[in-house]
Scaffold this motif. Structure first.
Motif, short mmCIF file in Angstrom:
data_model
loop_
_atom_site.label_atom_id
_atom_site.label_comp_id
_atom_site.label_asym_id
_atom_site.label_seq_id
_atom_site.Cartn_x
_atom_site.Cartn_y
_atom_site.Cartn_z
N PHE A 99 0.78 -1.03 -0.08
CA PHE A 99 0.23 0.17 -0.02
C PHE A 99 0.91 1.23 0.06
O PHE A 99 0.83 2.15 -0.72
CB PHE A 99 -0.95 0.05 1.12
N GLN A 137 -15.57 6.30 -1.26
CA GLN A 137 -15.95 7.18 0.10
C GLN A 137 -17.08 8.13 -0.58
O GLN A 137 -17.79 8.76 0.35
CB GLN A 137 -14.77 8.08 0.37
N GLU A 182 -22.18 6.40 -1.10
CA GLU A 182 -22.93 6.08 0.23
C GLU A 182 -22.53 4.63 0.76
O GLU A 182 -22.05 4.49 1.68
CB GLU A 182 -24.29 6.39 0.62
N MET A 213 -18.70 -7.45 4.46
CA MET A 213 -17.71 -8.62 4.59
C MET A 213 -18.00 -9.93 5.12
O MET A 213 -18.74 -9.68 6.17
CB MET A 213 -16.54 -8.01 5.34
N GLY A 273 -13.62 -12.68 6.39
CA GLY A 273 -13.07 -11.17 6.25
C GLY A 273 -13.07 -10.89 4.56
O GLY A 273 -12.98 -9.74 4.44
N ARG A 300 -14.35 -9.68 1.09
CA ARG A 300 -15.65 -8.72 0.57
C ARG A 300 -16.65 -9.36 -0.03
O ARG A 300 -16.12 -10.27 -0.89
CB ARG A 300 -14.93 -7.59 -0.18
N SER A 360 -9.67 9.41 6.81
CA SER A 360 -9.87 9.28 5.45
C SER A 360 -9.64 7.82 5.15
O SER A 360 -8.80 7.15 5.94
CB SER A 360 -8.69 10.20 4.76
N GLY A 361 -10.02 7.25 4.12
CA GLY A 361 -9.95 5.93 3.73
C GLY A 361 -8.38 5.58 3.56
O GLY A 361 -7.95 4.33 3.91
N ARG A 362 -7.64 6.54 3.18
CA ARG A 362 -6.27 6.11 2.53
C ARG A 362 -5.39 6.15 3.93
O ARG A 362 -4.45 5.09 4.07
CB ARG A 362 -5.77 7.15 1.54
N HIS A 363 -5.48 7.23 4.81
CA HIS A 363 -4.68 7.45 5.86
C HIS A 363 -4.82 6.83 7.19
O HIS A 363 -4.49 6.44 8.13
CB HIS A 363 -4.04 8.71 5.92
N ARG A 398 -4.56 3.56 11.47
CA ARG A 398 -5.27 2.83 10.40
C ARG A 398 -5.26 1.36 10.79
O ARG A 398 -4.15 0.86 10.97
CB ARG A 398 -4.67 3.06 9.02
N GLY A 431 -10.49 -8.37 7.99
CA GLY A 431 -11.19 -7.60 7.03
C GLY A 431 -11.50 -6.37 7.49
O GLY A 431 -11.69 -5.83 8.66
N THR A 432 -11.19 -5.52 6.62
CA THR A 432 -11.50 -3.82 7.02
C THR A 432 -12.33 -3.34 5.99
O THR A 432 -12.51 -3.79 4.71
CB THR A 432 -10.31 -3.08 7.10
N ARG A 433 -12.97 -2.24 6.19
CA ARG A 433 -14.05 -1.65 5.19
C ARG A 433 -13.93 -0.28 5.60
O ARG A 433 -13.92 0.22 6.86
CB ARG A 433 -15.05 -2.39 5.37
N VAL A 434 -13.91 0.79 4.82
CA VAL A 434 -14.52 2.05 5.00
C VAL A 434 -15.73 2.49 4.58
O VAL A 434 -16.07 2.07 3.49
CB VAL A 434 -13.21 3.15 4.05
N ALA A 447 -18.54 5.33 3.95
CA ALA A 447 -18.92 6.92 4.36
C ALA A 447 -20.09 6.86 5.05
O ALA A 447 -21.08 6.70 4.63
CB ALA A 447 -19.12 7.14 2.73
N THR A 448 -20.03 7.29 6.34
CA THR A 448 -21.30 7.27 7.09
C THR A 448 -21.63 8.57 7.53
O THR A 448 -21.35 9.75 6.69
CB THR A 448 -20.83 6.78 8.56
N GLU A 449 -22.51 8.71 8.45
CA GLU A 449 -23.27 10.10 8.57
C GLU A 449 -22.01 11.03 8.79
O GLU A 449 -21.42 10.74 9.69
CB GLU A 449 -24.01 10.03 10.01
N HIS A 504 -13.92 12.76 2.52
CA HIS A 504 -15.17 12.68 3.05
C HIS A 504 -15.34 11.95 4.61
O HIS A 504 -14.38 11.00 4.50
CB HIS A 504 -16.10 11.76 2.17
N PHE A 563 -14.65 0.09 9.71
CA PHE A 563 -15.26 -0.92 10.03
C PHE A 563 -14.52 -2.38 9.75
O PHE A 563 -13.96 -2.43 8.68
CB PHE A 563 -16.77 -1.18 9.85
N CYS A 564 -14.17 -3.35 10.98
CA CYS A 564 -13.58 -4.51 10.75
C CYS A 564 -14.21 -5.73 11.28
O CYS A 564 -15.08 -5.52 12.12
CB CYS A 564 -12.23 -4.38 11.23
#
Lengths: 478, 197
Positions: free
Chosen positions: A20, A72, A75, A111, A116, A118, B39-42, B78, B148-151, B153-155, B173, B178-179
């Protein structure tokens, strides 16, 4: 700390740290030097062979980054706009992880919660009321149903699904209150201690709610025999508010509140979102049409019309309970009678059935109990069905048969009751002459709601046919 | 996992701040805007440690606002797949339990809880071993592995969105991690029993 451990689940995944950061090196958006510094720092800690992965990882990471950016913005994470080649590359990196053996019992947030990975396709049923974003596959649902069933049967409990509106309570919007009902606003019970009250003003939802008499006792006693669910056609916030009124300490329902947002079909309720075997579920609802697939589990409740708006909604032009300043009887009302029936069914299921627990079916018990209400009666109908109507498809005929009566078209000496709406028909006069019972059709319907054969003298046939309705009958019975 | 990285951001400043305290204004605005965001990246920006460089400001056409490219060093957090972390259990139900490691929420399903632990419902739902020696309930600390991880975009956090100008492209954004985790491997599981402390 090394991320690349031996376990296949963790090898070269798209979240792998070094790969990454490696992509950051080649990115041209933020300039390469800051990333390089960061990468150098981390390389001291990591001992991963990046060279081999560099080339192909680069493309993947770019795609991954694009994917993340788009994620991102959108939604939900499900959609990935872009050419299909992107999708294929993504799959390749995932497949090498060895997650193929996982049966993917369910997913949370897209997931699989076992491996895990996706999950792209959404199969199975959504159970948002348990955990937000939870989906369970069909095999997993079956497995959970079985384990839950065993657990409950050991504790001598069955499942009970309760409807809210017109069954346990009656709600109205504040702007639908008639002037005669304004007195209710001052009589509302406090929201601080809801365990004793029955009339609540929920100003933040512009609503007033009246709980049906006997509901607190009903819930307490039913909770000892059943694991209870709320299933309403209202939306989620409404359902949760009502659950707070009925169950402030969360001991009866806990998270088991199903609203229309959780159902799988638009105007139908279903047992597919309930984690219980259909053979152990009883349903209490006032609307038969909502449960077309599960009629055998349904106990139909008489509607509770407290507010005038509720009466009008169903087309009744009479005074509602609030306008008459009265209420349903606590000890002889619908909830009390239904509780007796539930106790009886529970008893029969656990104590009197002969076969082993797993083979018993509460639907059979329900049918049996229902069939005892009008046992021994033989009915003939007069002036009830339109002419040339196939009599045995009429709902009254079917209801009477479910209640254990036999129905017939012709008169004969074994007939015990004539059900009529006009006392001057031939069959009605025959009944009077032969000293048979002559009753109004509501005699059958009341027996259906109260689970008891009613005294026939309370249901005389009118000479003329007035605009009667359930509500007036409810008043009469008190 | 925590990282100390250099990020860049374009800060837009209103002319009222031009003057002696320009640099302080830029730095305080940067901290307000960036600390606590994700942020999703960092990942989550935990704290800004230093400002490396504030570039020359560019006046935007049509308005008096000036854009300064700021390079700063910050600590970010992260979660990664395969990482092992300690987390605090926040909720237990029969599907598994939710744990939180700072701003990251992790779900461990009952499939990935050792088989000898059973779910006990009640006032304080928990998972307990058959001999009762190990218990996982609310506020227990567990060591788990993320699989497993996931980004998400929430409230949008209202405070953040109002202070950040709409045109700011580097502003990510608001999102949430969430993992999915497991405690079925060696050396994972409860590390601290809340009832004994």
């Amino acid at each position: 700390m090394s991320l690349a451990t031996d376990s296949p689940v963790n090898s070269s995944s798209s979240d792998d740290l070094a790969a990454f950061l490696d992509a950051e090196l080649d990115s041209n958006s933020l300039g390469s030097s800051p990333e390089k510094e960061a990468e150098d720092k981390d390389e001291d800690e990591e001992s991963i062979d990046e060279e081999a992965e560099n080339e192909e990882a680069r493309d993947d990471k770019d795609l991954e980054r694009i994917k993340r950016r788009k994620t991102q913005i959108v939604e939900t994470i499900q959609e990935r706009p872009g050419p299909t080649s992107l999708g294929n590359l993504e799959e390749k990196t995932e497949v090498s992880l060895g997650t193929d053996n996982c049966p993917h019992p369910g997913s949370l947030g897209g997931m699989c919660y076992r491996c895990g990975k996706r999950l792209e396709e959404e199969s199975g049923v959504t159970f948002s009321y348990i955990c937000k974003g939870l989906r369970l596959g069909n095999d997993e649902i079956d497995r959970l149903r079985n384990t839950d069933m065993k657990h409950l049967l050991r504790h001598r409990k069955l499942y009970l699904i309760l409807d809210l509106d017109h069954t346990l309570l009656n709600s109205t919007l504040l702007l639908h209150l008639t002037p005669e009902e304004d007195y209710l606003k001052s009589q509302a019970d406090s929201l601080q201690d809801v365990s004793k009250g029955s009339l609540f003003m929920l100003a933040f939802m512009n609503m007033m709610t009246k709980l049906r008499p006997f509901v607190h006792t009903f819930l307490k006693e039913a909770s000892e025999m059943f694991e209870m669910y709320i299933y309403t056609m209202g939306d989620r916030p409404y359902a949760l508010e009502m659950a707070k009124l009925l169950d402030p300490s969360r001991e009866y329902f806990n998270a088991r509140v199903i609203s229309r947002d959780d159902g799988t079909q638009r105007h139908q309720k279903g047992l597919d979102v309930v984690l219980g075997q259909e053979s152990a579920v009883l349903i209490l609802d006032d609307t038969e049409n909502a449960w077309t697939k599960h009629r055998d589990n349904l106990i139909l409740m008489e509607r509770y019309h407290f507010f005038a708006s509720s009466c009008r909604q169903f087309g009744y032009h009479c005074q509602s309970l609030s306008q008459l300043r009265s209420d349903e009887s606590e000890l002889e009302g619908a909830l009390a009678s239904v509780l007796k029936v539930l106790k009886r069914i529970h008893n029969i299921f656990f104590d009197e059935l002969a076969n082993d627990l797993a083979g018993r079916d509460v639907r059979q018990v329900l049918k049996m109990v229902r069939g005892e209400v009008l046992k021994g009666c033989k009915l003939v109908f007069s002036h009830v069905f339109p002419t040339k109507f196939p009599a045995d498809t009429h709902y009254l005929w079917k209801m009477a048969e479910q209640l254990g009566a036999t129905c017939s078209i012709e008169l004969d000496p074994s007939v015990t009751h004539v059900v009529s709406t006009d006392a001057r028909t031939e069959k009605s006069r025959w009944a009077a002459k032969e000293a048979k019972f002559l009753v109004d059709p509501r005699w059958i319907e009341t027996a259906n709601f109260l689970w008891q054969r009613q005294p026939e003298e309370n249901f005389p046939v009118q000479q003329t046919k007035p605009e009667e309705n359930f509500h007036a009958k409810q008043m009469k019975d008190q | 996992m925590f990282f100390h990285i250099v990020l860049e951001r374009n800060m837009q400043l209103h002319p009222r701040h031009f003057g002696r305290n320009l640099r302080e204004h830029i730095i305080s605005k940067l901290m307000k805007d960036v600390e606590g965001t994700c942020s999703g990246r960092h990942g989550f920006v935990v704290a800004i440690t230093s400002v490396e460089n504030i570039g020359k400001g560019l006046i935007r056409d049509g308005t008096g606002f000036v854009t300064f490219p700021v390079k700063y060093q910050c600590v970010v957090f992260r979660p990664f797949k395969g990482e092992i972390l300690e987390a605090v259990v926040s909720m237990v139900n029969k599907m598994g339990f939710f744990a939180e490691a700072g701003p990251v929420q992790i779900f461990v399903s009952n499939h990935l809880i050792p088989d000898d632990m059973e779910f006990q419902s009640g006032d304080m739902p928990n998972y307990t071993t058959s001999d009762g020696s190990v218990k996982i309930q609310k506020d227990s600390e567990v060591r788990l592995k993320i699989i497993g991880t996931r980004v998400d975009a929430t409230e949008i956090d209202k405070n953040i969105s109002q202070s950040r100008p709409k045109w700011d492209p580097a502003g990510s954004h608001p999102s949430r991690f969430f993992c999915i985790g497991t405690i079925k491997d060696d050396f994972l599981g409860v590390i601290n029993d809340p009832t004994t402390i």
